[in-house]
Enzyme design. Structure first.
Site, PDB file in Angstrom:
ATOM      1  N   GLU A  19      17.182   7.626  15.663  1.00  0.00           N
ATOM      2  CA  GLU A  19      18.624   7.422  15.514  1.00  0.00           C
ATOM      3  C   GLU A  19      18.942   6.106  14.810  1.00  0.00           C
ATOM      4  O   GLU A  19      19.887   6.016  14.033  1.00  0.00           O
ATOM      5  CB  GLU A  19      19.316   7.411  16.891  1.00  0.00           C
ATOM      6  CG  GLU A  19      19.273   8.730  17.645  1.00  0.00           C
ATOM      7  CD  GLU A  19      18.038   8.859  18.533  1.00  0.00           C
ATOM      8  OE1 GLU A  19      17.008   8.184  18.264  1.00  0.00           O
ATOM      9  OE2 GLU A  19      18.083   9.651  19.490  1.00  0.00           O
ATOM     10  N   LEU A  20      18.130   5.071  15.117  1.00  0.00           N
ATOM     11  CA  LEU A  20      18.421   3.770  14.504  1.00  0.00           C
ATOM     12  C   LEU A  20      18.202   3.827  12.996  1.00  0.00           C
ATOM     13  O   LEU A  20      18.973   3.262  12.226  1.00  0.00           O
ATOM     14  CB  LEU A  20      17.532   2.680  15.132  1.00  0.00           C
ATOM     15  CG  LEU A  20      17.774   1.263  14.617  1.00  0.00           C
ATOM     16  CD1 LEU A  20      19.211   0.822  14.837  1.00  0.00           C
ATOM     17  CD2 LEU A  20      16.818   0.272  15.300  1.00  0.00           C
ATOM     18  N   LYS A 123       2.285  -8.599   8.071  1.00  0.00           N
ATOM     19  CA  LYS A 123       1.868  -7.854   9.258  1.00  0.00           C
ATOM     20  C   LYS A 123       1.958  -8.691  10.517  1.00  0.00           C
ATOM     21  O   LYS A 123       1.570  -9.851  10.551  1.00  0.00           O
ATOM     22  CB  LYS A 123       0.428  -7.392   9.082  1.00  0.00           C
ATOM     23  CG  LYS A 123       0.378  -6.095   8.345  1.00  0.00           C
ATOM     24  CD  LYS A 123      -1.027  -5.667   8.090  1.00  0.00           C
ATOM     25  CE  LYS A 123      -0.999  -4.356   7.352  1.00  0.00           C
ATOM     26  NZ  LYS A 123      -0.757  -3.222   8.255  1.00  0.00           N
ATOM     27  N   SER A 443      -2.119   7.360  -8.394  1.00  0.00           N
ATOM     28  CA  SER A 443      -0.937   8.212  -8.282  1.00  0.00           C
ATOM     29  C   SER A 443       0.008   7.995  -9.458  1.00  0.00           C
ATOM     30  O   SER A 443       0.124   6.891  -9.986  1.00  0.00           O
ATOM     31  CB  SER A 443      -0.212   7.928  -6.971  1.00  0.00           C
ATOM     32  OG  SER A 443       0.120   6.573  -6.878  1.00  0.00           O
ATOM     33  N   CYS A 526       9.410   4.104   9.124  1.00  0.00           N
ATOM     34  CA  CYS A 526       8.471   4.490  10.168  1.00  0.00           C
ATOM     35  C   CYS A 526       7.284   5.205   9.545  1.00  0.00           C
ATOM     36  O   CYS A 526       7.406   5.760   8.464  1.00  0.00           O
ATOM     37  CB  CYS A 526       9.139   5.457  11.138  1.00  0.00           C
ATOM     38  SG  CYS A 526      10.574   4.758  11.928  1.00  0.00           S
ATOM     39  N   TRP A 571      -5.332   3.412   9.435  1.00  0.00           N
ATOM     40  CA  TRP A 571      -3.990   3.958   9.424  1.00  0.00           C
ATOM     41  C   TRP A 571      -3.847   5.180  10.316  1.00  0.00           C
ATOM     42  O   TRP A 571      -2.909   5.976  10.169  1.00  0.00           O
ATOM     43  CB  TRP A 571      -3.555   4.233   7.970  1.00  0.00           C
ATOM     44  CG  TRP A 571      -3.395   2.959   7.186  1.00  0.00           C
ATOM     45  CD1 TRP A 571      -3.387   1.685   7.696  1.00  0.00           C
ATOM     46  CD2 TRP A 571      -3.220   2.804   5.767  1.00  0.00           C
ATOM     47  NE1 TRP A 571      -3.227   0.760   6.683  1.00  0.00           N
ATOM     48  CE2 TRP A 571      -3.112   1.420   5.491  1.00  0.00           C
ATOM     49  CE3 TRP A 571      -3.137   3.712   4.696  1.00  0.00           C
ATOM     50  CZ2 TRP A 571      -2.949   0.923   4.198  1.00  0.00           C
ATOM     51  CZ3 TRP A 571      -2.956   3.205   3.414  1.00  0.00           C
ATOM     52  CH2 TRP A 571      -2.860   1.837   3.168  1.00  0.00           C
ATOM     53  N   CYS A 653      -5.450  -3.587  -2.225  1.00  0.00           N
ATOM     54  CA  CYS A 653      -4.213  -4.315  -2.513  1.00  0.00           C
ATOM     55  C   CYS A 653      -3.817  -5.105  -1.270  1.00  0.00           C
ATOM     56  O   CYS A 653      -4.609  -5.238  -0.349  1.00  0.00           O
ATOM     57  CB  CYS A 653      -3.121  -3.383  -2.986  1.00  0.00           C
ATOM     58  SG  CYS A 653      -3.023  -1.813  -2.150  1.00  0.00           S
ATOM     59  N   HIS A 704       5.536  -2.789  -7.692  1.00  0.00           N
ATOM     60  CA  HIS A 704       6.563  -2.748  -6.644  1.00  0.00           C
ATOM     61  C   HIS A 704       7.954  -2.915  -7.207  1.00  0.00           C
ATOM     62  O   HIS A 704       8.929  -2.785  -6.490  1.00  0.00           O
ATOM     63  CB  HIS A 704       6.291  -3.832  -5.599  1.00  0.00           C
ATOM     64  CG  HIS A 704       4.958  -3.662  -4.943  1.00  0.00           C
ATOM     65  ND1 HIS A 704       3.820  -4.250  -5.450  1.00  0.00           N
ATOM     66  CD2 HIS A 704       4.574  -2.942  -3.874  1.00  0.00           C
ATOM     67  CE1 HIS A 704       2.786  -3.912  -4.698  1.00  0.00           C
ATOM     68  NE2 HIS A 704       3.217  -3.116  -3.740  1.00  0.00           N
ATOM     69  N   CYS A 736      -1.420  -1.277  -8.517  1.00  0.00           N
ATOM     70  CA  CYS A 736      -1.572  -0.254  -7.485  1.00  0.00           C
ATOM     71  C   CYS A 736      -1.074   1.071  -8.057  1.00  0.00           C
ATOM     72  O   CYS A 736      -0.744   1.154  -9.248  1.00  0.00           O
ATOM     73  CB  CYS A 736      -0.767  -0.671  -6.245  1.00  0.00           C
ATOM     74  SG  CYS A 736      -1.128   0.314  -4.780  1.00  0.00           S
TER      75      CYS A 736
HETATM   76  N1  GLN Z   1      -4.933   5.826  -5.171  1.00  0.00           N
HETATM   77  C1  GLN Z   1      -3.802   5.389  -4.422  1.00  0.00           C
HETATM   78  C2  GLN Z   1      -2.549   5.484  -5.282  1.00  0.00           C
HETATM   79  O1  GLN Z   1      -2.625   5.265  -6.441  1.00  0.00           O
HETATM   80  C3  GLN Z   1      -3.981   3.973  -3.922  1.00  0.00           C
HETATM   81  C4  GLN Z   1      -2.821   3.521  -3.061  1.00  0.00           C
HETATM   82  C5  GLN Z   1      -3.008   2.186  -2.368  1.00  0.00           C
HETATM   83  O2  GLN Z   1      -3.794   1.390  -2.730  1.00  0.00           O
HETATM   84  N2  GLN Z   1      -2.237   1.919  -1.367  1.00  0.00           N
HETATM   85  O3  GLN Z   1      -1.479   5.758  -4.814  1.00  0.00           O
HETATM   86 ZN    ZN Z   2      -3.025  -0.375  -3.951  1.00  0.00          ZN
END
Ligand code: GLN
Ligand code: ZN
Length: 765
Positions: A19-20, A123, A443, A526, A571, A653, A704, A736
């Protein structure tokens, strides 16, 4: 007989149905007023206290709630918000709070200004929760500036609860922040303590019986000046007259144990799950009249507690101590999902082995009954015994096949056939890549169309074949664009992956998934970690079809893309009935099989991502070596099935690898790609100094941000890299994966990146 009470260090705040999250997101979109958001928070708190009370806890905890993050709450309460937030005349305390978290509002020119940048996030100890990092300068002053905590305490009191308030302790608060300019954070302590004193006095005057004051840094390797500061600080805080329960968690106290026991506070909470070996000494050392709170129920994992074992662990305490004993969870329940009630689709047997936050409250109550009215605890104890016995002997947990395989694993299973220098020659001959070869991290943009197709397939509105067809079309699209961009090593783009861990977990034995097992990562975000309940095995290939299809579309090499064993472990919620190292090795064997199958399908380059390797480091340095030994071995076991001619890449990363460079080198990947652009390649100095032996792709642009870096900018970073690492060992790639970006900006950025690589090739020639 001791007095026995129950409490928890904290409860999750996002809401059983998140809900939050929805209230926050509607507020940020302007659909919910501040008053309405406040109301949503109030009703969540009321519900959470009611749950604690209904479960029979003796105290409810107030002050653990936060709209975004509890450290941010403290920044605001202590009046040390950085000045760059809240110059707008119409700002409110809540709008400034969200500005710290998300960046200051854009000004009329349409650009977010650098000076309105959000606080850094990092973290929270070794969890997957992220807090906002306080910023301190030599000029920082503290003032009590927010009434929020007192308001929440009053709410709980008005609802008739017996309240324990919680605060982050002053030393931990300073420790978690970062200092701007040349001074030490601890120098601010003298200014900070009076504000804490005022808060404590106020809580006491408002009738709060207990204040839990969290100092988890007592479980870290502290410099002497920080250790020494504890005694004087707590003498001073004690003057406020409030009863303090000093709380530590996540890590053993070790050399700080004596210190923690003699601080002038009324009680001490310790983590009996992470440091059961310290219970007896704490029972001895803590003065008899003080409250000892023992965290017996694991606040970091999802398994049902072995109640008999918990009671046994408590035995030395019961024998030795006359003072009051409080039973608790090891830490705040922030790190586990709400309730199994929402998990009706979970396999009933596995479900019976689990306990989420609300079930953990019931476990605390059962432990209390076992000590106070044993006859009334029998039913709960029996149910726990049966579930545990079933789990111990379940063939779903223990696979003879996996055990045999582990036993037969040769000593040298973690070694490639030849050393790097030799492999490099074979690979060069096979791959024929130019110097400064270009590639990406895996990706490509996860578009609305991709996610739409996946959810239609999961809802049964799209057949498996139609879904596969859609994914093949995405792969073809990604390959075509990479060819147009003239990248040297291609990727298939990961369209078929919802998440880099979940995708593998769903195909491995030993994993299960919840419908609603959400845990707060930061703010409204989340995650829903998989649960590893049994021996891990790979029934069939997981990525080969997609990789082989992608390779069939191009004459350039296409990298196979796997998630590494340590990252899958980090994870997920993991088994508590065997060491983490053992589970990791099982995952490593599954990845090893996948490497073999990719190779057999003609894939010549395979990347095994380990972005979480660094964050798995234990909180105590004395335990690093042991962790790094098994973690890097697991990686090598995954990779070492590959022939010399197969090039193994890894990717990391989330920065700060300098401290573990020798161990990263010992992973012996042929190529490592890593995040470096945000720190302007600072990391590289360390790589140069250490003389990293294999090939490296330092990220040349930050994925990012939607900003498209220019060719010159990236060429400059590459020159900087080439100054410390021989050109023959350098790769050119982003920081990344690109899944959060759009195609348009991605193509422009990659075009500039390829041009920058060409520029360097010309310079080299
Ligand atoms: N191979 C993943 C991607 O390109 C690596 C993601 C990551 O390092 N968190 O999305
Ligand atoms: Zn990465």
């Amino acid at each position: 007989m001791n007095t026995i009470h129950t409490h928890i260090p904290g409860y999750p705040r996002i809401g059983a149905a998140r809900e939050l999250k929805s209230a926050l997101e509607r507020h940020w979109k302007g659909e919910l007023t501040e008053a309405e958001l406040e109301e949503a928070g109030r009703s969540l708190r009321a519900r959470h206290w009611a749950e604690q009370q209904a479960a029979g806890l003796d105290y409810v905890t107030a002050g653990d709630f936060a709209f975004y993050d509890h450290v941010a709450n403290h920044i605001q309460m202590l009046g040390c918000e950085p000045a760059r937030f809240g110059f707008e005349p119409e700002s409110t305390p809540l709008s400034r709070y969200f500005a710290m978290a998300r960046g200051a509002a854009q000004c009329s020119c349409g650009h977010a200004h650098q000076d309105g940048a959000a606080l850094e996030m990092t973290k929270w100890f070794d969890t997957n929760y992220h807090y906002l990092v306080p910023e301190f300068s030599a000029e920082t002053r503290f003032h009590l500036t927010s009434e929020r905590l007192f308001g929440e305490v009053a709410e709980a009191q008005a609802l008739g609860h017996r309240v324990k308030a919680v605060l982050l302790g002053p030393l931990t608060f300073l420790w978690l922040g970062k200092a701007r300019g040349g001074f030490e954070r601890i120098e601010l302590l003298e200014r900070l303590l009076p504000v804490y004193g005022a808060i404590l006095a106020r809580l006491k005057s408002e009738g709060v019986e207990w204040v839990q004051i969290d100092e988890p840094i007592l479980g870290l390797d502290l410099p002497p000046e920080w250790r020494n500061a504890f005694e004087t600080s707590y003498w001073q805080l004690n003057q406020a007259g409030a009863q303090l329960l000093l709380a530590t968690y996540f890590s053993p106290l070790e050399e700080n144990l004596g210190l923690a026991c003699r601080l002038p506070v009324a009680g001490l909470h310790i983590d009996g799950v992470r440091a059961p070996q310290e219970l007896a000494s704490v029972a001895d050392w803590l003065p008899a009249h003080k409250v000892l709170s023992v965290g017996l129920v694991d606040g970091r994992n999802v398994w049902r507690t072995d109640l008999d074992a918990a009671l046994e662990r408590l035995a030395p305490v019961l024998e030795k101590r006359r003072g009051a004993l409080w039973l608790s969870t090891s830490c705040s329940l922030l790190h586990v999902p709400y309730s199994l009630a929402a998990e009706q689709r979970l396999d009933p047997e596995i479900r019976s082995w689990l306990a989420f936050a609300s079930e953990k409250l019931a476990e605390l109550h059962a432990l209390k009954l076992a000590l106070t009215r044993p006859a009334d605890a029998e039913a709960a104890l029996d149910a726990a015994r049966q579930a545990l016995a079933a789990r111990r002997r379940s063939p779903r947990v223990h696979s003879a096949r996996v055990a045999e395989r582990l036993a037969a694993l040769p000593e040298d299973a973690d070694r490639r056939t030849s050393p790097f220098a030799q492999r490099q020659l074979v690979q060069q001959k096979r791959l024929q890549l130019p110097v400064f070869p270009t590639t990406t991290i895996g990706s490509f943009p996860q578009t609305q169309a991709i996610r739409g197709a996946r959810s239609a397939w999961k809802r049964g509105e799209l057949t498996a074949e139609a879904y596969a067809q859609a994914m093949r079309a995405e792969i073809e699209h990604a390959i075509r664009r990479q060819e147009e961009l003239e990248l040297d090593v291609l990727v298939h783009g990961e369209a078929e992956r919802n998440d880099m861990v979940e995708y593998f977990g769903e195909q491995l034995e030993g994993f299960t998934f919840t419908a609603n097992g959400w845990v707060q990562s930061y703010g409204s975000r989340c995650v829903k970690p998989p649960i590893i309940f049994g021996d891990v095995a790979r029934p069939s290939p997981m990525t080969v079809e997609w990789a082989a299809y992608a390779q069939s579309l191009s004459s350039k090499p296409v990298k196979g893309m796997l998630t590494g064993p340590v990252t899958i472990l980090q994870w997920s919620f993991v088994r508590d009935d065997q060491p983490r190292a053992d589970t990791t090795l099982q995952i490593a064997l599954a990845i090893r099989d996948e490497v073999r199958d990719l190779e057999a399908a003609g894939i010549g380059i395979i990347q095994i991502d380990e972005p979480a390797l660094r964050e798995g480091l234990p909180l105590r340095r004395s335990r690093w070596d042991e962790y790094l030994a098994w973690a890097t071995r697991a990686f090598r076991v995954s990779a070492s099935a590959a022939a010399d001619s197969t090039q193994i890449h890894t990717h990391m990363c989330y920065a700060e690898f300098n401290v573990i460079l020798p161990q990263i080198a010992a992973m012996d990947a042929d190529v490592i790609t890593m995040e470096t652009s945000r720190s302007a390649m600072e990391l590289l100095d360390a790589f140069g100094e250490f003389r990293y032996p294999n090939e490296i792709g330092p990220g040349v642009y930050d994925i990012h941000s939607p900003r498209v870096p220019s060719q010159e900018e990236m060429a400059a970073l590459l020159r900087k890299a080439a100054a410390v690492i021989p050109a023959s060992r350098l790769w050119v790639n982003p920081d990344c994966g690109l899944k959060t970006r759009g195609w348009e900006e991605t193509e422009r950025a990659l075009r500039n990146m390829v041009a920058a690589a060409r520029e360097l090739r010309r310079e080299a020639a």
